[in-house]
Design a protein around this motif. Structure first.
Motif, PDB file in Angstrom:
ATOM      1  N   THR A  81      32.704  -3.252  89.400  1.00 20.68           N
ATOM      2  CA  THR A  81      32.187  -2.790  88.114  1.00 20.68           C
ATOM      3  C   THR A  81      30.675  -2.667  88.152  1.00 20.68           C
ATOM      4  OG1 THR A  81      31.934  -5.018  87.213  1.00 20.68           O
ATOM      5  CG2 THR A  81      34.067  -3.943  86.877  1.00 20.68           C
ATOM      6  N   PHE A  82      30.154  -1.883  87.232  1.00 23.82           N
ATOM      7  CA  PHE A  82      28.707  -1.730  87.104  1.00 23.82           C
ATOM      8  C   PHE A  82      28.052  -3.070  86.790  1.00 23.82           C
ATOM      9  CE2 PHE A  82      24.925  -0.755  84.510  1.00 23.82           C
ATOM     10  CZ  PHE A  82      24.231   0.029  85.428  1.00 23.82           C
ATOM     11  N   ARG A  83      28.702  -3.842  85.953  1.00 14.23           N
ATOM     12  CA  ARG A  83      28.159  -5.148  85.560  1.00 14.23           C
ATOM     13  C   ARG A  83      28.026  -6.076  86.771  1.00 14.23           C
ATOM     14  NH1 ARG A  83      30.377 -10.001  82.919  1.00 14.23           N
ATOM     15  NH2 ARG A  83      28.799 -10.856  81.506  1.00 14.23           N
ATOM     16  N   SER A  84      29.040  -6.104  87.620  1.00 17.41           N
ATOM     17  CA  SER A  84      28.981  -6.967  88.799  1.00 17.41           C
ATOM     18  C   SER A  84      27.917  -6.475  89.783  1.00 17.41           C
ATOM     19  CB  SER A  84      30.350  -7.030  89.485  1.00 17.41           C
ATOM     20  OG  SER A  84      30.775  -5.757  89.931  1.00 17.41           O
ATOM     21  N   ARG A  85      27.696  -5.163  89.829  1.00 19.48           N
ATOM     22  CA  ARG A  85      26.667  -4.632  90.724  1.00 19.48           C
ATOM     23  C   ARG A  85      25.273  -5.019  90.250  1.00 19.48           C
ATOM     24  NH1 ARG A  85      29.737   1.166  90.890  1.00 19.48           N
ATOM     25  NH2 ARG A  85      31.523   0.453  92.127  1.00 19.48           N
ATOM     26  N   VAL A  86      25.068  -4.981  88.964  1.00 17.66           N
ATOM     27  CA  VAL A  86      23.779  -5.412  88.422  1.00 17.66           C
ATOM     28  C   VAL A  86      23.536  -6.881  88.751  1.00 17.66           C
ATOM     29  CG1 VAL A  86      22.480  -5.832  86.296  1.00 17.66           C
ATOM     30  CG2 VAL A  86      23.748  -3.692  86.579  1.00 17.66           C
ATOM     31  N   ALA A  87      24.571  -7.706  88.580  1.00 18.29           N
ATOM     32  CA  ALA A  87      24.443  -9.136  88.868  1.00 18.29           C
ATOM     33  C   ALA A  87      24.123  -9.365  90.347  1.00 18.29           C
ATOM     34  CB  ALA A  87      25.728  -9.864  88.485  1.00 18.29           C
TER      35      ALA A  87
END
Length: 473
Positions: A268-274
């Motif tokens: 997910t985009f969220r996990s990539r940001v993290a």
């Protein structure tokens, strides 16, 4: 080098075993794979440590960095710029020297242990039924043995953390993964279709329309950062993968080219940001703690950062730069600047062409493209792509592996038999001959795998857009 014949015999044996394993479809157990890998590396490490010839940078750059830590001094300044990376590895060097381990063994122990740890990781990276075969082939890799056991270069340390980051980011399941599944053009079409052309235009033309549209409850940014099903597990993987990639960057700066592939392996985009944020944590930690652990004064830190960021324009070792300067190892800012710009342009082009490929294939393509376009290269750089190319080999993988191993082996084993003047004469021919390897490396890129066949079953980076009849108020 005193033990060139023995070392050459081991390297040739490794290549033969790797090719026979491919031909016969061997699937050795992990115990056998590790026994072979450890045996080769420890044997060559031992002969290299007792050899009368030692690599110049191993003695004059790496050792002073470890001695500086032992004396509670900054490793960059203490080595007079010979070490121009973060102090992570010099901390280990200093510990081994403090334990009384002779440098010729201790300095290589760091890289040999890292390279041994890479063996099962390459198998994990490959996945599937051929995982043990790929691990065995890396255990027999001649260039890895040369770089880790003879030269003591720190590439295996960067790679062990970088490959581990890939394995963690991918997680369980099918080892084949898609690349970028949804692009910006498709997303724009979806939103225009949902809002209607007039509604989309009106929403964007309002004051702050772009930001408000993106941050709306059903907007792109807020939706992408909203937790979804299975988010906890993916976030844990993301944080760990990011920290591992950060440790890779603590060894050297080049693992920055591994970051795109790692991020695309996350769902997910969220996990990539993290993961992206977590990647910065280890380098920042080792930088800000220099006054505590390395004895660097606060007024010295700007100078340390300047030296770490300074890339000397050394050319003439490899490829087209060697042709341009007749094989002389020299400083040339013009060629180095041109080469740097060529690298950036090439990387952008490769990233675009392989954007829908498996992230491991994307990474292989980026690293091989770097080797083709770079104006400056040490033989150890050629190890960068090895774990990825071995894990997912292409048609020309083994011609590339054997070709660069022969070229590097000639430099390590044959050229070190002579005096300085003879070495420079041989270097002039050796460096220019590397131009032959560039088309082979280009052919070894995964041209037939620019579009991953893996099903796009993971969550998309952008949520679905609800259909409305008018623009939002």
């Amino acid at each position: 080098m005193d033990y060139a014949i023995l070392t050459g015999f081991v390297l040739v044996t490794g290549v033969v075993l790797a090719l026979v394993a491919q031909w016969r479809g061997w699937r050795p157990s992990l115990l056998v794979v590790l026994a072979v890998g450890i045996g080769f590396r420890v044997l060559i490490m031992t002969t290299s440590a007792i050899d009368t010839w030692q690599p110049v940078d191993f003695v004059e750059s790496f050792k002073p960095a470890g001695v500086a830590i032992l004396n509670h001094q900054d490793p960059v300044l203490g080595s007079e710029g010979g070490w121009h990376f973060l102090p992570t590895i010099p901390y280990v060097y200093g510990l081994l020297l403090w334990l009384g381990i002779p440098w010729e063994f201790g300095g290589r122990l760091v890289t040999v242990i890292a390279d041994i740890a890479l063996i099962p990781l390459v198998g994990k990276l490959a996945g599937g039924q051929k995982a043990s075969l790929r691990a065995f082939q890396y255990a027999c890799n001649p260039l890895a043995i040369l770089v880790a056991s003879v030269h003591g270069q720190v590439e295996p340390v960067a790679l062990v953390f970088g490959v581990a980051a890939f394995v963690v980011a991918r997680g369980p399941g099918d080892p084949d993964r898609p690349g970028i599944v949804v692009d910006v053009v498709t997303l724009t079409r979806q939103r225009v279709s949902a809002l209607g052309l007039g509604g989309a235009v009106r929403s964007l033309l309002r004051p702050g329309g772009v930001v408000r549209t993106a941050l709306a409850p059903d907007g792109l940014v807020r939706g992408a950062l909203t937790p979804g099903p299975g988010d906890t597990a993916s976030m844990r993987r993301a944080m760990l993968a990011g920290l591992l990639m950060g440790l890779a960057l603590c060894a050297k700066s080049w693992p920055i080219w591994l970051i795109p592939g790692m991020l695309l392996l996350l769902p997910t985009f969220r996990s990539r940001v993290a993961a992206f944020v977590a990647t910065a944590v280890p380098p920042v930690f080792f930088l800000v703690t220099l006054p505590i652990f390395a004895g660097t004064s606060l007024d010295q830190i700007p100078e340390v950062i300047r030296i770490m960021g300074d890339v000397r324009p050394i050319v003439g070792e490899w490829g087209y730069s060697a042709i341009l300067v007749n094989g002389d190892w020299t400083l040339d800012a013009g060629i180095a600047t041109f080469g740097t710009r060529l690298i950036y342009i090439t990387m952008l082009a490769v990233a675009f062409l392989w954007r829908r490929a498996d992230p491991i294939d994307l990474t292989t393509a980026l690293l091989l493209a770097f080797m083709v376009t770079t104006p400056r290269l040490g033989a150890q750089y050629l190890l960068w792509f090895m774990p990825f190319l071995i894990a997912r080999p292409t048609r020309f993988a083994w011609p590339a592996i054997i070709g660069v191993s022969l070229w590097a082996g000639y430099g390590y084993l044959y050229m070190t038999q002579f005096d300085t003047n003879t070495w420079w004469a041989l270097h002039s021919v050796w460096s220019r001959c590397s131009i032959v390897l560039l088309p082979i490396l280009a052919l070894a890129m995964p041209w037939g795998r620019r579009l991953s066949k893996a099903p796009a079953v993971r969550p998309e980076i952008i949520p679905k857009v609800p259909v409305v009849t008018s623009a939002p108020a």
